[in-house]
Scaffold this motif. Structure first.
Motif, PDB file in Angstrom:
ATOM      1  N   GLN A 293      71.216 -63.929  41.142  1.00 26.53           N
ATOM      2  CA  GLN A 293      70.357 -62.878  40.497  1.00 26.53           C
ATOM      3  C   GLN A 293      70.802 -62.224  39.302  1.00 26.53           C
ATOM      4  OE1 GLN A 293      71.581 -63.552  43.868  1.00 26.53           O
ATOM      5  NE2 GLN A 293      70.083 -62.637  45.184  1.00 26.53           N
ATOM      6  N   ASN A 294      72.014 -61.884  39.238  1.00 30.05           N
ATOM      7  CA  ASN A 294      72.763 -61.261  38.126  1.00 30.05           C
ATOM      8  C   ASN A 294      72.267 -61.946  36.828  1.00 30.05           C
ATOM      9  OD1 ASN A 294      73.581 -59.003  39.667  1.00 30.05           O
ATOM     10  ND2 ASN A 294      75.488 -59.807  39.443  1.00 30.05           N
ATOM     11  N   ALA A 295      72.540 -63.262  36.701  1.00 30.20           N
ATOM     12  CA  ALA A 295      72.394 -64.085  35.414  1.00 30.20           C
ATOM     13  C   ALA A 295      70.760 -64.162  35.481  1.00 30.20           C
ATOM     14  CB  ALA A 295      72.933 -65.811  35.954  1.00 30.20           C
ATOM     15  N   LEU A 296      70.033 -64.256  36.319  1.00 31.64           N
ATOM     16  CA  LEU A 296      68.587 -64.358  36.149  1.00 31.64           C
ATOM     17  C   LEU A 296      68.172 -62.993  35.361  1.00 31.64           C
ATOM     18  CD1 LEU A 296      65.876 -65.655  36.733  1.00 31.64           C
ATOM     19  CD2 LEU A 296      65.686 -64.700  38.895  1.00 31.64           C
ATOM     20  N   LEU A 297      68.513 -61.835  35.869  1.00 31.22           N
ATOM     21  CA  LEU A 297      68.023 -60.725  35.316  1.00 31.22           C
ATOM     22  C   LEU A 297      68.528 -60.533  33.878  1.00 31.22           C
ATOM     23  CD1 LEU A 297      67.246 -57.674  36.316  1.00 31.22           C
ATOM     24  CD2 LEU A 297      69.066 -57.239  34.833  1.00 31.22           C
ATOM     25  N   ASP A 298      69.986 -60.942  33.592  1.00 33.87           N
ATOM     26  CA  ASP A 298      70.484 -60.957  32.138  1.00 33.87           C
ATOM     27  C   ASP A 298      69.663 -61.911  31.329  1.00 33.87           C
ATOM     28  OD1 ASP A 298      72.353 -59.002  32.808  1.00 33.87           O
ATOM     29  OD2 ASP A 298      74.001 -60.341  32.874  1.00 33.87           O
ATOM     30  N   ALA A 299      69.219 -63.135  31.695  1.00 35.59           N
ATOM     31  CA  ALA A 299      68.255 -64.076  31.079  1.00 35.59           C
ATOM     32  C   ALA A 299      67.031 -63.442  30.981  1.00 35.59           C
ATOM     33  CB  ALA A 299      68.603 -65.331  31.815  1.00 35.59           C
ATOM     34  N   LEU A 300      66.463 -62.754  31.773  1.00 38.81           N
ATOM     35  CA  LEU A 300      65.016 -62.381  31.363  1.00 38.81           C
ATOM     36  C   LEU A 300      65.399 -61.014  30.900  1.00 38.81           C
ATOM     37  CD1 LEU A 300      63.787 -62.521  35.007  1.00 38.81           C
ATOM     38  CD2 LEU A 300      62.825 -63.721  33.136  1.00 38.81           C
ATOM     39  N   SER A 301      66.287 -60.322  30.801  1.00 37.75           N
ATOM     40  CA  SER A 301      66.436 -59.109  29.856  1.00 37.75           C
ATOM     41  C   SER A 301      66.733 -59.286  28.431  1.00 37.75           C
ATOM     42  CB  SER A 301      67.455 -58.066  30.567  1.00 37.75           C
ATOM     43  OG  SER A 301      68.552 -58.312  30.174  1.00 37.75           O
ATOM     44  N   GLY A 302      67.583 -60.407  28.147  1.00 36.03           N
ATOM     45  CA  GLY A 302      68.096 -60.676  27.085  1.00 36.03           C
ATOM     46  C   GLY A 302      69.398 -60.519  26.724  1.00 36.03           C
ATOM     47  N   GLU A 303      70.128 -60.033  27.704  1.00 34.71           N
ATOM     48  CA  GLU A 303      71.511 -59.906  27.453  1.00 34.71           C
ATOM     49  C   GLU A 303      72.156 -61.309  27.559  1.00 34.71           C
ATOM     50  OE1 GLU A 303      73.902 -56.893  29.640  1.00 34.71           O
ATOM     51  OE2 GLU A 303      72.103 -56.254  30.510  1.00 34.71           O
ATOM     52  N   ILE A 304      71.751 -62.177  28.156  1.00 36.17           N
ATOM     53  CA  ILE A 304      72.233 -63.565  27.876  1.00 36.17           C
ATOM     54  C   ILE A 304      71.135 -64.514  27.274  1.00 36.17           C
ATOM     55  CG2 ILE A 304      72.962 -65.829  29.111  1.00 36.17           C
ATOM     56  CD1 ILE A 304      73.604 -64.319  31.437  1.00 36.17           C
ATOM     57  N   LEU A 305      71.404 -64.946  26.086  1.00 40.21           N
ATOM     58  CA  LEU A 305      70.338 -65.765  25.313  1.00 40.21           C
ATOM     59  C   LEU A 305      70.522 -67.206  25.667  1.00 40.21           C
ATOM     60  CD1 LEU A 305      70.320 -64.050  21.760  1.00 40.21           C
ATOM     61  CD2 LEU A 305      68.681 -63.793  23.536  1.00 40.21           C
ATOM     62  N   GLY A 306      69.055 -67.702  25.562  1.00 46.36           N
ATOM     63  CA  GLY A 306      69.152 -69.198  25.861  1.00 46.36           C
ATOM     64  C   GLY A 306      68.638 -69.793  24.523  1.00 46.36           C
ATOM     65  N   ASP A 307      68.493 -71.319  24.383  1.00 43.22           N
ATOM     66  CA  ASP A 307      68.445 -71.927  23.317  1.00 43.22           C
ATOM     67  C   ASP A 307      66.973 -72.554  23.226  1.00 43.22           C
ATOM     68  OD1 ASP A 307      68.794 -73.512  25.396  1.00 43.22           O
ATOM     69  OD2 ASP A 307      70.697 -74.192  24.419  1.00 43.22           O
ATOM     70  N   ASP A 308      66.006 -71.852  24.138  1.00 43.69           N
ATOM     71  CA  ASP A 308      64.898 -72.403  24.195  1.00 43.69           C
ATOM     72  C   ASP A 308      63.833 -71.304  23.954  1.00 43.69           C
ATOM     73  OD1 ASP A 308      62.148 -73.555  24.622  1.00 43.69           O
ATOM     74  OD2 ASP A 308      62.475 -74.097  26.636  1.00 43.69           O
ATOM     75  N   LYS A 309      63.073 -71.172  23.092  1.00 51.09           N
ATOM     76  CA  LYS A 309      62.107 -69.944  22.289  1.00 51.09           C
ATOM     77  C   LYS A 309      61.090 -69.636  23.647  1.00 51.09           C
ATOM     78  CE  LYS A 309      58.999 -68.667  18.885  1.00 51.09           C
ATOM     79  NZ  LYS A 309      57.778 -69.144  19.242  1.00 51.09           N
ATOM     80  N   ASP A 310      60.635 -70.951  24.310  1.00 49.35           N
ATOM     81  CA  ASP A 310      59.447 -70.940  25.178  1.00 49.35           C
ATOM     82  C   ASP A 310      59.877 -71.065  26.536  1.00 49.35           C
ATOM     83  OD1 ASP A 310      57.483 -70.680  23.091  1.00 49.35           O
ATOM     84  OD2 ASP A 310      57.724 -72.880  22.658  1.00 49.35           O
ATOM     85  N   ALA A 311      61.128 -70.732  26.815  1.00 53.18           N
ATOM     86  CA  ALA A 311      61.472 -70.680  28.146  1.00 53.18           C
ATOM     87  C   ALA A 311      61.050 -69.478  28.915  1.00 53.18           C
ATOM     88  CB  ALA A 311      62.927 -70.741  28.477  1.00 53.18           C
ATOM     89  N   ILE A 312      60.852 -68.173  28.212  1.00 52.67           N
ATOM     90  CA  ILE A 312      60.265 -67.107  28.620  1.00 52.67           C
ATOM     91  C   ILE A 312      58.962 -66.739  27.673  1.00 52.67           C
ATOM     92  CG2 ILE A 312      60.687 -64.715  29.268  1.00 52.67           C
ATOM     93  CD1 ILE A 312      63.712 -65.528  29.042  1.00 52.67           C
TER      94      ILE A 312
END
Lengths: 510, 360
Positions: A293-312
């Motif tokens: 849950q924590n990783a999901l929230l951070d990934a959605l809020s932008g605290e953890i950045l992914g490498d795919d622009k269109d993932a969100i």
């Protein structure tokens, strides 16, 4: 037969507040006694005095009929008082046995200790392998360690502080079995909770506190959940009001194959999660704590950045590479689970905390300079609209009670009118009155056309609030289902997921 | 009777102002005791160190000149420390800033023009920044502790002075002394009060303090520094990247240390000499903490520490106190300050003795 525990006229004052004002009640041997109240009603203070962490300013504690002074927790344990705290104190890298051995007042040889642990486990049906490492255990299993630890001392009174907030429905049922067995053998239980249906199902007596004073001692089986809640908050309880004939709009937040890298040793990353939230929809994500849950929230809020622009994407616009500031400007606000130190800075005033997330959306910054007047005005509005109990915008965030801080944080994000709001545990540790207010605000925000994601471990909350529900387990998300079509047992099984299977294979025979 | 520490509901504002004052007073008392015990005139020592520089108006100009670099470096450090970036190597950045200014002064030797001094100042600040960017790079890329790298780089910078003034920059007319030639007129910092040694660096120091105070309390930059220091997790949530903050903190504190270096070399020294490193960079750490990491407080603290420097010299001549006495007083001050800070978040409570446990 004398009462096991009897409190008379207990009073405790802190600077500025009377935490307990002349509280008297008693617990019989073998009774399961609920202690009920809003945040700040004085439950924790009262329990801390019984367990010897604090001393009352006035009043008397009688144990088995004789007056006692409980100087410290060690003295409490000596009397036969055990306590299971809401937050566990366990070392993740050690085994169950090692953790229990560390918490014992007396040194006991490990073989003897293991025999006693197995004896207690068998007696009460607490399934747990003493040699497993804590990190591999579910939250429910970890709680069993704490219970076993308390039971090893043969307590005559066991205090349980909000024990079910992190459990699956099946785990709650198992816990209640254990508690009933204990009570049947004469151990009194003081059960602190704000989940009223649990209290109705489990407890013989309920003592209700409000503002430090005792409001009522009643028989929960003779009361309705609603009547107890109203005694607790001292006013009529409002139902969530939903607009009639609401219809969902177009997909607003689309998440496709979102993953995060594994960071900490015991952190669960997000594993290729996809879901869609439409405008006006409240999307619930259930799951036992620690399943990503924590990783999901951070990934959605932008605290953890992914490498795919269109993932969100929001309204088709890819925000996967934007940081939190960029995402907020695009309309996505988020509230993480941890209030102090993550969603808010305890050492800052509320006004300064508003600058943390609202500065760009509400024009609090001009040419690099902060408009502190605008921040103060906005903070005042949050305090007023969400009935935050604080002296004013210049109060330190850390001086607010947990529930009040949560109201402020939720208000700070909701009043920014985000088009997407992602919240984790919006009402964790918040009393019934405040929770109802937060739920209503979320429903109203959705009705105004926002897409809302609620990550929570509280199934009642999710079922009351959400339109759609999915379950996260080990970083993976189950398919989403309309909330009316899923039963609580189904959700429970999904929540148990992999954990349920491993638990069965590791369990010792009862 | 016993005392117990009890957490306050809110940090005490009163105590955050009172502890620096108390630290200075306790330093005076304990200093008097220590020096009396080891056979000096303790009360006299405290009087000479803390009072003479204030009562003797002839010493005021010395105070200004000593306080200026302490304030400039201390302001930079107070900004970095707010963000929990522990730049301990301001002394090295001060030295490299001084050397960069010296380089420009030597390149333009014999020339005239208003642009020489500003160019030196610019070079000094860039020099300090460049030297501070080494720990910043190591910290952000390889997670190397900046306390160690910035401190160790200080010793490297001292060797750099020795090399430069013994070989390439050595004064050709200096009869073998390891020093550069005297800067030409255009590369010297003008005095602002005729007949004194008070140079342009003194008002610059006050200005730096005021501007930094404004930026720290009113700007997003200042907010960033405070929030990263108070709650790094919340800072990330608020959109402030940690690495960017480390870079900013290092560059600002390094740049200001470099500024102090170039002002010192162009002002009081007017040439680079082996005695250029005077531990201002280290003393400024005390200044930053004594000033509560607040630029306005740093101005006051810079003057207090300057008093101990000037007073220490007075006490050396008048009552024969050793030079190390100044250091002892400064260290005591930091010690009492850090120890007293517990009273900001906690209060002392008297507790009555109580029966330990059991039935009564």
């Amino acid at each position: 037969m004398p009462h096991r525990l009897e409190l008379t006229g207990i009073t405790k004052a802190f600077p500025g507040v009377l935490a307990n004002d002349n509280v008297s009640f008693s617990v019989r041997p073998g009774e399961i006694h609920a202690l009920l109240g809003e945040n700040g009603a004085g439950k924790s203070t009262l329990v801390k005095m019984i367990y010897g962490i604090m001393q009352p300013d006035a009043g008397e504690i009688r144990w088995d009929g004789a007056p006692v002074v409980v100087a410290n927790p060690k003295a409490a344990r000596k009397l036969g008082i055990g306590m299971v705290f809401q937050h566990f104190s366990l070392f993740e890298a050690l085994t169950v046995l090692e953790n229990i051995a560390l918490g014992m007042d007396a040194k006991i040889p490990s073989r003897e200790l293991e025999a006693r642990i197995r004896e207690v486990m068998t007696k009460y049906g607490l399934l747990l392998d003493p040699h497993r490492t804590v990190a591999t255990l579910s939250v429910g299993e970890r709680q069993r360690i704490e219970i076993v630890r308390a039971l090893l001392l043969d307590p005559k009174l066991l205090i349980m502080d909000e024990p079910t907030s992190v459990l699956t429905p099946q785990e709650v049922a198992q816990l209640f079995e254990v508690l009933r067995k204990l009570a049947a053998q004469g151990c009194s239980i003081l059960y602190i909770s704000h989940k009223l249906h649990e209290i109705k199902a489990l407890c013989d007596t309920a003592t209700i506190l409000r503002g430090g004073k005792l409001v009522d001692t009643c028989d929960p089986t003779q009361e309705t959940s609603r009547s107890m809640a109203e005694k607790m908050i001292g006013a009529g309880l409002k139902d969530i009001v939903r607009a009639e004939g609401r219809s969902m709009g177009l997909p607003k937040l689309v998440v496709s194959r979102l993953s995060t890298k594994k960071t900490g040793h015991f952190e669960v990353p997000v594993d290729s999660i996809s879901f869609t939230v439409r405008a006006g929809e409240i999307f619930g994500i259930a799951g036992v704590a620690g399943n990503g849950q924590n990783a999901l929230l951070d990934a959605l809020s932008g605290e953890i950045l992914g490498d795919d622009k269109d993932a969100i994407t929001i309204d088709g616009y890819g925000i996967g590479l934007l940081d939190t500031t960029g995402r907020r400007k695009r309309g996505l606000c988020a509230v993480p689970e941890e209030r102090n130190g993550h969603a808010a800075v305890g050492d800052f005033s509320l006004s300064d905390n508003s600058i943390l997330t609202a500065r760009d959306r509400l024009g609090m910054v001009m040419m690099g300079l902060i408009n502190s007047g605008a921040a103060r005005t906005y903070t005042g509005k949050v305090i007023a609209d969400f009935a935050v109990k604080a002296l004013g915008p210049s109060s330190m965030a850390g001086s607010l009670s947990g529930g009040n801080l949560q109201k402020y944080i939720m208000g700070r994000e909701i009043l920014q009118k985000p088009s997407v709001l992602v919240v984790s545990q919006p009402t964790w540790g918040v009393d019934a009155g405040a929770a109802a207010a937060i739920h209503q605000a979320l429903v109203d925000l959705a009705a105004a056309g926002s897409a809302i994601v609620v990550i929570s471990q509280d199934l009642d909350e999710l079922r009351a609030l959400c339109d759609t529900l999915a379950v996260v387990n080990m970083g993976q998300l189950s398919p989403a289902r309309p909330v009316a079509e899923v039963s609580i047992e189904e959700i429970g099984l999904l929540m148990g997921g992999v954990h349920g299977a491993t638990e069965a294979s590791h369990a010792i025979p009862a | 009777m016993q005392f117990r520490l009890e957490k306050r509901r809110e940090p005490s504002k009163l105590m955050s102002y009172a502890t620096p004052v108390a630290a200075v007073l306790l330093t005076m008392v304990l200093g008097a005791v220590i020096f009396s015990v080891i056979g000096y005139d303790g009360i006299g020592a405290v009087r000479e160190i803390f009072l003479t520089p204030l009562t003797n108006s002839y010493k005021w100009q010395d105070l200004g000149v000593k306080a200026a670099p302490l304030i400039i470096i201390g302001v930079g450090l107070s900004i970095a420390y707010r963000a929990n970036v522990w730049n301990i190597g301001a002394e090295g950045q001060y030295i490299v800033g001084g050397l960069a200014g010296t380089g420009i002064a030597l390149l333009t030797w014999g020339m005239t023009g208003w642009w020489i001094l500003p160019l030196m100042v610019l070079a000094g600040m860039l020099g300090g920044m460049a030297y501070a960017s080494i720990p910043a790079l190591l910290k952000t890329r390889l997670n190397v502790n900046e306390i160690l790298t910035s401190l160790m780089l200080t010793y490297a910078s001292v060797q750099l002075i020795y090399y430069l003034i013994r070989a390439p920059w050595k004064d050709p007319m200096g009869m073998g002394f390891p020093q550069t030639r005297l800067f030409s007129e255009a590369a010297r910092l003008p005095t602002i009060i005729p007949g004194t040694i008070v140079h342009l660096g003194v008002p610059i120091a006050v200005l730096v303090g005021l501007v930094a105070w404004f930026i720290m309390s009113k700007s997003v930059f200042g907010y960033r520094m405070r929030v990263v220091g108070a709650a790094p997790h919340a800072a990330r949530y608020g959109g402030f990247s940690e690495n960017r903050t480390i870079w900013l903190a290092m560059l600002v504190s390094g740049g200001l240390a470099g500024l102090a270096g170039v002002l010192e070399v162009a002002g009081p020294f007017q040439r680079m000499v082996p005695g250029f490193p005077t531990n201002y960079g280290f003393t400024a750490i005390i200044v930053a903490f004594l000033g509560r990491l607040n630029p306005l407080g740093v101005i006051v603290a810079g003057v207090v520490l300057a008093i101990t420097f000037v007073g220490g010299e007075v006490a050396q001549t008048t009552i024969g106190l050793p030079n190390a006495a100044t250091g002892i007083f400064q260290a005591m001050m930091l010690f009492f300050l850090l120890a007293g800070d517990i009273l900001i978040k906690y209060r002392l409570r008297r507790v009555m003795p109580q029966a330990t446990a059991g039935t009564a």
